[in-house]
Write a protein that holds these residues in place. Structure first.
Motif: not given
Length: 117
Positions: A1-3, A52-53, A81-84, A99-100
């Motif tokens: 997970m990336i903040e 896109f996010v 953030l979660t890369p996809k 992203v949450v």
């Protein structure tokens, strides 16, 4: 997970959803510019450097903030953030982020319009 903090423009109106336990949450989608925004090749076509996010919010404060926004508003989202990667029907791959939202920073279009009217 990336903040992280990501800024972009909403591509749809945020919408309220309800999970199977009856708890409400918000979802939204935005497009963010990557790098300097120049054109770059991708799958033999020139497309803008953007991604896109997909945004989801569970806490009441960011949910309320998203509810006040609409398609086209510029917004900054703070959260994990979660890369996809997503692939279109022609087989071209594109980056995306999930992203949450812990924090939502935005000035709704209605406020901008009212200030200058």
């Amino acid at each position: 997970m990336i903040e992280g903090l990501i800024t972009g423009r909403l591509t749809t109106d945020p919408s309220e959803r309800t999970d199977r336990f009856g708890k409400t949450f918000m979802v939204a989608r935005m497009r963010a510019t990557v790098g300097d925004g120049n054109l770059r090749p991708n799958a033999a076509a020139e497309i803008p450097s953007s991604l896109f996010v997909n945004v989801v919010a569970f806490d009441p404060v960011p949910c309320k903030q998203l509810l006040d926004l609409q398609e086209g508003d510029v917004v900054s989202i703070v959260g994990p953030l979660t890369p996809k990667v997503w692939t279109d029907k022609q087989g071209a791959s594109y980056p995306a982020l999930d992203v949450v939202a812990y924090r939502v920073l935005a000035v709704p279009t209605q406020i901008h319009s009212a200030e200058f009217a």
